[in-house]
Design an enzyme around this catalytic site. Sequence first.
Site, PDB file in Angstrom:
ATOM      1  N   TYR A 145       0.865  -1.173   0.000  1.00 59.19           N
ATOM      2  CA  TYR A 145       0.000   0.000   0.000  1.00 59.19           C
ATOM      3  C   TYR A 145       0.909   1.232   0.000  1.00 59.19           C
ATOM      4  O   TYR A 145       1.403   1.659   1.035  1.00 59.19           O
ATOM      5  CB  TYR A 145      -0.922  -0.007   1.218  1.00 59.19           C
ATOM      6  CG  TYR A 145      -1.755   1.240   1.355  1.00 59.19           C
ATOM      7  CD1 TYR A 145      -2.324   1.857   0.246  1.00 59.19           C
ATOM      8  CD2 TYR A 145      -1.990   1.806   2.609  1.00 59.19           C
ATOM      9  CE1 TYR A 145      -3.088   2.994   0.380  1.00 59.19           C
ATOM     10  CE2 TYR A 145      -2.755   2.943   2.755  1.00 59.19           C
ATOM     11  CZ  TYR A 145      -3.308   3.538   1.641  1.00 59.19           C
ATOM     12  OH  TYR A 145      -4.061   4.671   1.763  1.00 59.19           O
ATOM     13  N   ASP A 184      -2.209  -1.483  -4.140  1.00 61.37           N
ATOM     14  CA  ASP A 184      -2.473  -0.082  -4.452  1.00 61.37           C
ATOM     15  C   ASP A 184      -1.141   0.667  -4.400  1.00 61.37           C
ATOM     16  O   ASP A 184      -0.650   0.999  -3.327  1.00 61.37           O
ATOM     17  CB  ASP A 184      -3.458   0.477  -3.426  1.00 61.37           C
ATOM     18  CG  ASP A 184      -3.726   1.956  -3.613  1.00 61.37           C
ATOM     19  OD1 ASP A 184      -3.250   2.525  -4.609  1.00 61.37           O
ATOM     20  OD2 ASP A 184      -4.413   2.549  -2.754  1.00 61.37           O
ATOM     21  N   HIS A 302     -12.064   1.835  -4.873  1.00 59.89           N
ATOM     22  CA  HIS A 302     -11.220   1.011  -5.732  1.00 59.89           C
ATOM     23  C   HIS A 302     -11.989  -0.225  -6.167  1.00 59.89           C
ATOM     24  O   HIS A 302     -13.003  -0.585  -5.570  1.00 59.89           O
ATOM     25  CB  HIS A 302      -9.962   0.551  -4.982  1.00 59.89           C
ATOM     26  CG  HIS A 302      -8.967   1.636  -4.724  1.00 59.89           C
ATOM     27  ND1 HIS A 302      -7.703   1.631  -5.253  1.00 59.89           N
ATOM     28  CD2 HIS A 302      -9.056   2.756  -3.978  1.00 59.89           C
ATOM     29  CE1 HIS A 302      -7.047   2.700  -4.836  1.00 59.89           C
ATOM     30  NE2 HIS A 302      -7.849   3.398  -4.059  1.00 59.89           N
TER      31      HIS A 302
END
Length: 624
Positions: A145, A184, A302
């Site tokens: 992340y 991500d 997302h």
Amino acid sequence: MAFPGCCPSTYSRGVLVQAMFEILEADIVIMQETKIQRKDLQDDMVLVPGWDVFFSLPKHKKGYSGVAVYTRNAACAPVRAEEGITGVLCPPRSTTSFRHLPLDQQIGGYPRPGQLSGAVEEALLDSEGRCVILEFPAFVLFGVYSPANRDETRDEFRNSFFEALDVRIRNLVAMGKQVIVTGDLNVIRSEIDSTNVLEALRKENMTLEEWMSLPTRRVFNQLLFGGHIIGHRDQGREEPVLWDLCRCFHPQRLGMNTCWDTRRNTRPANNGSRIDYILCSDGIKDWFTFANIQEGLMGSDHCPVFAITSDRVTFQGQETALLDIMNPAGVFEQGKRIRDLGQKDLLPLSAKLIPEFDRRQSIRDMFSRKPAFTATNHAFVTVSSSSNLPADAPTSSLITAPEEAQTVNVTNAPGNRPANTSSPTSRKRPPEPLDAVPRQLKRAKSVTDTNASKQKVPPGQKTLRGFFKPVSAGIDESLPSPAASHGQKPHLSDVERHLASNNDSPTQSSTARPTSTASPKPSRNTPPEPEEKHGTIPTSPDAVFDPVEAKESWSKLLGKRVIPRCEHDEPCISLLTKKPGVNRGRSFYICPRPLGPSGEKERGTEWRCSTFIWSSDWNGNTTS
């Protein structure tokens, strides 16, 4: 094998975790932005029947960041696990960092002296819970992340984090290990990976070359095969090492967005960016047969990303069953299970070894029947963040089961999977009660706890189930706009940040249904009216103050505020200006519909019209 990815912003009730796994039909799930701390962990988050889990949690910040990786015991088990990118953190119950463990316990590839700029300390880079690394015999898996590009104050941290990620990946590949990176990454690869990039750059007076040369994007493209680079490559990054799997199968596809701005409600028109990826090193690229996004899974800003592999692959020059190299030696042979996983197979980073959960089982697992193992019982999923296990969905990646495995009836799939193989309850603990529901930790709130109803729930998503809600065919104009804030800053991509800078950057302050009206509250400075006028203030010790009656009395006195209607003749929504300036804090009304593909207000279309009314200018009070 499949790797899916999605992004939740809140890790709430873990009881829905297993339901989500069954929907994804995968064997590795990586979730990002879990937003929990160790004290928030509950039985149904850790003791998921048939699964193991590894967490990276923020060391200092509460309700921030976080990555979780779940692995299905029936299909795979890592041989090593680490938290963080640089290796400076220590395993649980140890004072020796990962990078200083004996060589046979290290994953390796740690940054060497001189490879990092040193602008941010390594311990600080790994303090925010942004990476879990698992090693299988087949490859090293990163669940990442990456920091978002919100403002200049985080630029140094963001660039240093990506620099460390680049170095660790390259070092592992140089050692001869294969790598898969999922999650991500909060970076747009090129102009075809975001909507209206050129228009946004024009407003920012920035050229495409300048945008492509921004530090994180430049490092990212040098990491990828086919990455577009302006000028010469940087020293130490002379060769690409990873493939962008979605682009391998969709090289020129436009609109393959994975993240949208929830505040501006840009998802219905697919005005967003692709910042969630599944990347793999060159040696295992041929293992993958397909990759794509799952834009139909709702519930977060997302959507998941997935990639499918074969069940038999070429490994070290020989064709082998993938199950054989996704488990410790001796667990599988030629795709057939030889032995079950036991307590000795748990790695130190496994959450099942946290003292509160060690040697415990869920009630459901205790009474489940151990099924026979079949060769089609494997699928690997990673689900990671943003803006986010339940409530707001997380960001991640997916590796799906082989083609023949996908034909298995989903409703029957759980019966073909082994139950959790955790050891019985420790002697030091009292035996588990044979209740109909699993025992909760003392700090965990009961489902029937009346205080639970008082907790604030983000308006954008109620539970994890919402993450799997199918895309509606059209916009239901009778419902409030889904642009309601999640209670935290959204994950804005670079371009979205440019777009937002030219708007009032409002946050939705009201999501009332069009038919509802709000009764104004009396001013604190307004003197109380005589008691006989309202009949709400008790006039004797036996009288009772009724707040509902009081509210109704004020409504009758002051009247109801009428919400203005937009050009579509629909009730407007109320937003609050957050952009610095003289209008900061002022509320206003705009069209409730989402923005169109242009990202701007439009006239005569189905998208958001140009209606704009300052609340202070709206004279909408009428007497009853």
